[in-house]
Design a protein around this motif. Structure first.
Motif, short mmCIF file in Angstrom:
data_model
loop_
_atom_site.label_atom_id
_atom_site.label_comp_id
_atom_site.label_asym_id
_atom_site.label_seq_id
_atom_site.Cartn_x
_atom_site.Cartn_y
_atom_site.Cartn_z
N GLU A 1 0.83 -1.20 0.00
CA GLU A 1 0.00 0.00 0.00
C GLU A 1 0.87 1.25 0.00
N ALA A 2 1.91 1.26 0.82
CA ALA A 2 2.80 2.43 0.89
C ALA A 2 3.39 2.73 -0.48
N ARG A 3 3.89 1.71 -1.14
CA ARG A 3 4.49 1.91 -2.46
C ARG A 3 3.46 2.42 -3.46
N GLU A 4 2.26 1.84 -3.43
CA GLU A 4 1.24 2.24 -4.40
C GLU A 4 0.79 3.68 -4.18
N ILE A 5 0.64 4.09 -2.92
CA ILE A 5 0.25 5.47 -2.64
C ILE A 5 1.23 6.44 -3.28
N TYR A 6 2.51 6.17 -3.13
CA TYR A 6 3.52 7.09 -3.67
C TYR A 6 3.65 6.97 -5.18
N GLU A 7 3.35 5.82 -5.74
CA GLU A 7 3.32 5.70 -7.20
C GLU A 7 2.22 6.57 -7.79
N ILE A 8 1.03 6.50 -7.18
CA ILE A 8 -0.10 7.32 -7.67
C ILE A 8 0.19 8.79 -7.46
N ARG A 9 0.74 9.11 -6.30
CA ARG A 9 1.09 10.52 -6.04
C ARG A 9 2.07 11.05 -7.08
N SER A 10 3.04 10.24 -7.46
CA SER A 10 4.04 10.71 -8.42
C SER A 10 3.38 11.09 -9.75
N ALA A 11 2.39 10.31 -10.17
CA ALA A 11 1.70 10.61 -11.43
C ALA A 11 0.85 11.88 -11.30
N LEU A 12 0.08 11.97 -10.23
CA LEU A 12 -0.81 13.12 -10.06
C LEU A 12 -0.04 14.41 -9.81
N GLU A 13 1.01 14.34 -9.01
CA GLU A 13 1.74 15.55 -8.67
C GLU A 13 2.65 16.01 -9.81
N SER A 14 3.09 15.09 -10.65
CA SER A 14 3.81 15.50 -11.86
C SER A 14 2.88 16.31 -12.78
N LEU A 15 1.66 15.83 -12.89
CA LEU A 15 0.67 16.56 -13.69
C LEU A 15 0.40 17.93 -13.08
N ALA A 16 0.18 17.95 -11.77
CA ALA A 16 -0.17 19.21 -11.09
C ALA A 16 0.93 20.24 -11.20
N ILE A 17 2.18 19.83 -11.03
CA ILE A 17 3.27 20.81 -11.04
C ILE A 17 3.49 21.35 -12.45
N GLY A 18 3.25 20.50 -13.46
CA GLY A 18 3.36 20.97 -14.85
C GLY A 18 2.32 22.02 -15.18
N LEU A 19 1.11 21.85 -14.63
CA LEU A 19 0.05 22.83 -14.85
C LEU A 19 0.28 24.10 -14.05
N ALA A 20 0.93 23.98 -12.89
CA ALA A 20 1.08 25.12 -11.99
C ALA A 20 2.23 26.06 -12.37
N GLN B 1 -10.26 19.53 -8.25
CA GLN B 1 -10.47 18.09 -8.14
C GLN B 1 -9.14 17.35 -8.07
N LEU B 2 -8.17 17.80 -8.84
CA LEU B 2 -6.84 17.20 -8.78
C LEU B 2 -6.24 17.41 -7.39
N GLU B 3 -6.38 18.62 -6.85
CA GLU B 3 -5.86 18.91 -5.52
C GLU B 3 -6.54 18.03 -4.46
N ASP B 4 -7.82 17.81 -4.59
CA ASP B 4 -8.54 16.97 -3.63
C ASP B 4 -8.00 15.53 -3.65
N LEU B 5 -7.76 15.01 -4.84
CA LEU B 5 -7.21 13.65 -4.95
C LEU B 5 -5.84 13.56 -4.30
N ILE B 6 -5.02 14.57 -4.54
CA ILE B 6 -3.67 14.58 -3.96
C ILE B 6 -3.75 14.67 -2.43
N ARG B 7 -4.66 15.49 -1.92
CA ARG B 7 -4.80 15.62 -0.46
C ARG B 7 -5.21 14.30 0.18
N VAL B 8 -6.13 13.59 -0.46
CA VAL B 8 -6.56 12.28 0.06
C VAL B 8 -5.36 11.34 0.16
N LEU B 9 -4.52 11.33 -0.85
CA LEU B 9 -3.35 10.45 -0.85
C LEU B 9 -2.33 10.90 0.19
N HIS B 10 -2.20 12.22 0.38
CA HIS B 10 -1.33 12.71 1.45
C HIS B 10 -1.79 12.15 2.79
#
Length: 258
Positions: free
Chosen positions: A98-117, A164-173
């Motif tokens: 679970e720990a590994r998967e959480i950070y794998e998903i975060r890496s995808a979502l946060e890469s997207l978020a930082i590119g947009l920001a 919505q992207l921020e909400d998903l990232i917060r849940v994973l945090h």
């Protein structure tokens, strides 16, 4: 008068409106209980595998069993608790996968978020990021560090204006908080993480989207791999200890008369 509008059970009629908020107090109570239990799990007060007894929780919050059941059901759907028939609820165990998967998903979502920001950052937002980065680096308290770490990351993505992207990232945090605390048992990795934050902030300041995306992905994937390895090795050590044969006691000494 039309029967459809005068009947009290007709959906969407004014006569139904006063009935709708009636469930709100119980719902809010169950959410308050769920949040309190969640915080206790995150900070380690409730350890993995600890029982979550409905009667004890109800007494603690001075409520009936109903909102407690709803709170436990919510925690189960979020992955914080395990509920077994005839055995009750317990705190969900820490899981390497679970720990590994959480950070794998975060890496995808946060890469997207930082590119947009990045194209939308301003001198003011960058100053805020710098303040939060420094606050996380200087924070020695695990509980406060977890919050400051999340605040820094979210400040990098805020200008993207993708709620919505921020909400998903917060849940994973939140799901990753109790795993992130394990880093404090490995002090060298805390320093390494702080250095990666600084490099990431520098890339954002330069407006270098590819570098920032690569850095945030590497930072998060590295954390996930570290936690996976740590939890796997700990589980193996605990299993080996549990399976070790117990030493036999010495037979009692006998004495003979003289």
């Amino acid at each position: 008068m039309n029967d459809a509008t005068s009947h009290p059970s007709a959906v969407g009629t004014p006569s139904c409106a006063p009935l709708l908020p009636a469930a709100a107090p119980r719902e809010s109570t169950s959410r308050v209980i769920a949040e309190a239990l969640r915080e206790a799990i995150i900070d380690g007060t409730l350890a993995p595998g600890a029982p979550l007894r409905q009667d004890a929780i109800a007494r603690h919050f001075s409520v009936s069993a109903i909102p407690v059941r709803e709170a436990l059901r919510l925690l189960e759907t979020e992955g914080w608790a395990k509920v077994a028939v005839h055995k009750g609820a317990t705190v969900a165990p820490l899981s390497a996968d679970e720990a590994r998967e959480i950070y794998e998903i975060r890496s995808a979502l946060e890469s997207l978020a930082i590119g947009l920001a990045i194209p939308r950052h301003t001198p003011a937002t960058l100053r805020e990021c710098a303040v939060l980065c420094e606050a996380a680096e200087r924070e020695p308290d695990p509980s406060l560090y977890v919050a400051r770490n999340a605040a820094f990351h979210m400040s990098l993505y805020a200008p993207a204006a993708r709620p919505q992207l921020e909400d998903l990232i917060r849940v994973l945090h939140r799901r990753g908080e109790r795993y992130l605390r394990l880093k404090f048992g490995l002090p060298s990795y805390k320093g390494e993480s702080d250095n990666e934050h600084t490099e990431l902030l520098d890339a954002v300041r330069r407006g270098d989207v590819p570098a920032a995306q690569s850095l945030v992905a590497g930072h998060l994937l590295g954390t996930g791999k570290l936690l996976h390895r740590f939890l796997t090795e700990r589980a193996q050590a605990e299993a080996a200890l549990a399976n070790r044969p117990k030493p036999r006691g010495r037979p009692p000494r006998t004495t003979t008369g003289s």
